[in-house]
Design an enzyme around this catalytic site. Structure first.
Site, PDB file in Angstrom:
ATOM      1  N   GLY A 124      -2.534   8.813   6.006  1.00  0.00           N
ATOM      2  CA  GLY A 124      -0.787   8.297   5.687  1.00  0.00           C
ATOM      3  C   GLY A 124      -1.145   6.568   6.706  1.00  0.00           C
ATOM      4  O   GLY A 124      -0.313   5.947   6.778  1.00  0.00           O
ATOM      5  N   GLU A 144       0.705  12.604  -1.917  1.00  0.00           N
ATOM      6  CA  GLU A 144      -0.383  13.736  -0.864  1.00  0.00           C
ATOM      7  C   GLU A 144       0.331  15.433  -2.031  1.00  0.00           C
ATOM      8  O   GLU A 144       0.655  16.285  -1.158  1.00  0.00           O
ATOM      9  CB  GLU A 144       0.131  13.629   0.556  1.00  0.00           C
ATOM     10  CG  GLU A 144      -1.181  15.080   0.315  1.00  0.00           C
ATOM     11  CD  GLU A 144      -3.108  14.605   0.931  1.00  0.00           C
ATOM     12  OE1 GLU A 144      -2.789  13.425   0.480  1.00  0.00           O
ATOM     13  OE2 GLU A 144      -3.376  15.447   0.513  1.00  0.00           O
ATOM     14  N   CYS A 244     -14.759   5.557   0.399  1.00  0.00           N
ATOM     15  CA  CYS A 244     -15.531   5.511   1.336  1.00  0.00           C
ATOM     16  C   CYS A 244     -16.991   5.774   1.380  1.00  0.00           C
ATOM     17  O   CYS A 244     -17.799   6.708   2.090  1.00  0.00           O
ATOM     18  CB  CYS A 244     -14.556   5.797   3.027  1.00  0.00           C
ATOM     19  SG  CYS A 244     -14.139   7.681   3.541  1.00  0.00           S
TER      20      CYS A 244
HETATM   21  N1  SAM Z   1      -5.101   6.792   1.767  1.00  0.00           N
HETATM   22  C1  SAM Z   1      -4.833   7.885   3.072  1.00  0.00           C
HETATM   23  C2  SAM Z   1      -4.985   7.108   4.654  1.00  0.00           C
HETATM   24  O1  SAM Z   1      -5.803   5.526   4.367  1.00  0.00           O
HETATM   25  O2  SAM Z   1      -4.432   7.253   5.850  1.00  0.00           O
HETATM   26  C3  SAM Z   1      -6.413   8.375   2.945  1.00  0.00           C
HETATM   27  C4  SAM Z   1      -6.789   9.461   1.651  1.00  0.00           C
HETATM   28  S1  SAM Z   1      -7.536   9.987   1.737  1.00  0.00           S
HETATM   29  C5  SAM Z   1      -9.467   8.938   2.020  1.00  0.00           C
HETATM   30  C6  SAM Z   1      -7.694  10.951   0.155  1.00  0.00           C
HETATM   31  C7  SAM Z   1      -6.681  11.805  -0.041  1.00  0.00           C
HETATM   32  O3  SAM Z   1      -6.603  12.302  -1.532  1.00  0.00           O
HETATM   33  C8  SAM Z   1      -6.861  13.538   1.060  1.00  0.00           C
HETATM   34  O4  SAM Z   1      -5.472  13.029   1.936  1.00  0.00           O
HETATM   35  C9  SAM Z   1      -7.088  14.248   0.067  1.00  0.00           C
HETATM   36  O5  SAM Z   1      -6.696  15.237  -0.169  1.00  0.00           O
HETATM   37  C10 SAM Z   1      -6.274  13.940  -1.681  1.00  0.00           C
HETATM   38  N2  SAM Z   1      -5.987  14.533  -2.901  1.00  0.00           N
HETATM   39  C11 SAM Z   1      -7.045  15.210  -3.137  1.00  0.00           C
HETATM   40  N3  SAM Z   1      -6.991  15.892  -4.504  1.00  0.00           N
HETATM   41  C12 SAM Z   1      -5.740  14.649  -4.704  1.00  0.00           C
HETATM   42  C13 SAM Z   1      -5.500  14.763  -5.960  1.00  0.00           C
HETATM   43  N4  SAM Z   1      -5.747  15.686  -7.020  1.00  0.00           N
HETATM   44  N5  SAM Z   1      -4.049  13.425  -5.943  1.00  0.00           N
HETATM   45  C14 SAM Z   1      -3.626  13.428  -5.031  1.00  0.00           C
HETATM   46  N6  SAM Z   1      -4.293  13.099  -4.115  1.00  0.00           N
HETATM   47  C15 SAM Z   1      -5.632  14.052  -3.582  1.00  0.00           C
END
Ligand code: SAM
Length: 329
Positions: A124, A144, A244
């Site tokens: 988040g 999420e 990233c």
């Molecule tokens: N934006 C967040 C932050 O700044 O705190 C970090 C996001 S992280 C890079 C990517 C997120 O995408 C993870 O929490 C992961 O669980 C989620 N994710 C994985 N598969 C997904 C899907 N099919 N649809 C949406 N989110 C997904």
């Protein structure tokens, strides 16, 4: 290649040499080795930046203000524990967040009153940044699918004073565009990725599952999520795709293939970054060339203070006007 860094997979280091410009090649591998500075953002929903900085300095933290984000600062990495245990973090006034991550909010630039979607939101950090930039005016939805991460997201929104503003959905982001087409002024897709820029030489678990297969799997999911993000945006709406990872397959190729498939329904917008450690998108990788417009995407290169990051800003185009013009008298 420096022997100190050989704990990272050799294939990864070889790829990196082909991705990163020569001028940065000494610094980038070093960034996996060193203890980086810890950065934070003052949560303007609950705190005033000047007061927060002064409180942190009073607690003995060596705070440096970030010159391009007035609510951000850094402290030496060795003080991270002191910061994470400080009352300002525990009470939601200060959020520990990478400087590169803050660029996502700055580039998407959500306005108060807009309808905004964060399609991959946990834990988040970026959702909270968007909420603060919108001053809790408008509509912000966050998605999420992963259960424990969804609860972490919910707890963070509550702790940081945004739970009364953000609408939360525990669902797969790939289906969201179909369910809510053309609904949002701005969509953030901080996509799940191989997290290559988070690799740490001293933490082999950070890269234990890495490999070409994982990159290909990630890219497949990223393309489906980006398509969903675009479907969810209104005509004229902005979509920010970021990862990233350094891998071109997860970055430039995801964007280029989406642009090609959508045939003029989206276009890339230029990105101006406030940092010098950035490069344009790659136009060639693995013997394949990419269209010139891909140079508009940006790669943030890792430094002592920042992690590597990739950003592509898209705009949804009104194709009905284009069709009308084409058919004209
Ligand atoms: N934006 C967040 C932050 O700044 O705190 C970090 C996001 S992280 C890079 C990517 C997120 O995408 C993870 O929490 C992961 O669980 C989620 N994710 C994985 N598969 C997904 C899907 N099919 N649809 C949406 N989110 C997904």
């Amino acid at each position: 290649m420096n022997e100190k860094f050989t704990s990272l997979p050799l294939e990864f280091l070889i790829r990196l040499e082909q991705i990163v410009p020569a001028a940065f090649l000494a610094e980038v591998p070093r960034s996996f080795e060193i203890e980086k500075a810890t950065s934070f953002r003052v949560n303007s929903l609950l705190a005033n930046a000047v007061e927060a900085y002064s409180e942190l300095r009073h607690a003995g933290l060596d705070v440096s203000n970030c010159i391009w984000c007035e609510v951000a600062g850094t402290i030496p990495g060795a003080q991270k524990r002191l910061l994470s245990e400080h009352s300002s973090v525990r009470s939601g006034r200060v959020y520990i967040q990478g400087l590169s991550s803050m660029l996502a909010g700055l580039v998407l630039d959500p306005q108060p009153g807009e309808a905004v979607l964060d399609l991959a939101a946990a834990p988040g950090g970026k959702t909270l940044h968007l909420a603060a930039m919108m001053r809790k005016q408008g509509q912000l939805s966050a998605v999420e699918p992963v259960r424990n991460r969804f609860f972490k997201l919910r707890d963070n929104l509550s702790c940081y004073g945004a739970d009364d503003f953000v609408r939360l959905y525990q669902t797969d982001g790939r289906g969201v565009g179909r369910k809510t087409p053309e609904r949002f002024d701005a969509v953030l897709l901080d996509a799940p990725c191989t997290s290559e820029s988070r690799f740490k030489c001293r933490a082999p678990e950070s890269w234990q599952y890495w490999g070409q297969r994982k990159i290909t799997e990630s890219a497949r999911k990223q393309k489906a999520l980006l398509r969903s993000a675009i479907d969810a945006a209104r005509i004229g709406g902005r979509i920010l795709y970021c990862t990233c990872s350094f891998a071109p397959e997860e970055n430039e190729f995801v964007v280029a293939q989406t642009l090609r498939r959508l045939e003029g329904q989206v276009r890339l917008l230029p990105i101006e970054l406030p940092v010098p450690n950035a490069q344009s998108g790659l136009l060639e990788w693995g013997g394949k060339s990419l269209p010139e417009e891909i140079s508009l995407v940006r790669r943030v290169l890792p430094t002592e203070k920042m992690d590597g990051f990739f950003l592509a800003l898209l705009e949804k185009v009104d194709t009905t006007t284009k069709d009308r013009n084409r058919k004209g008298p």
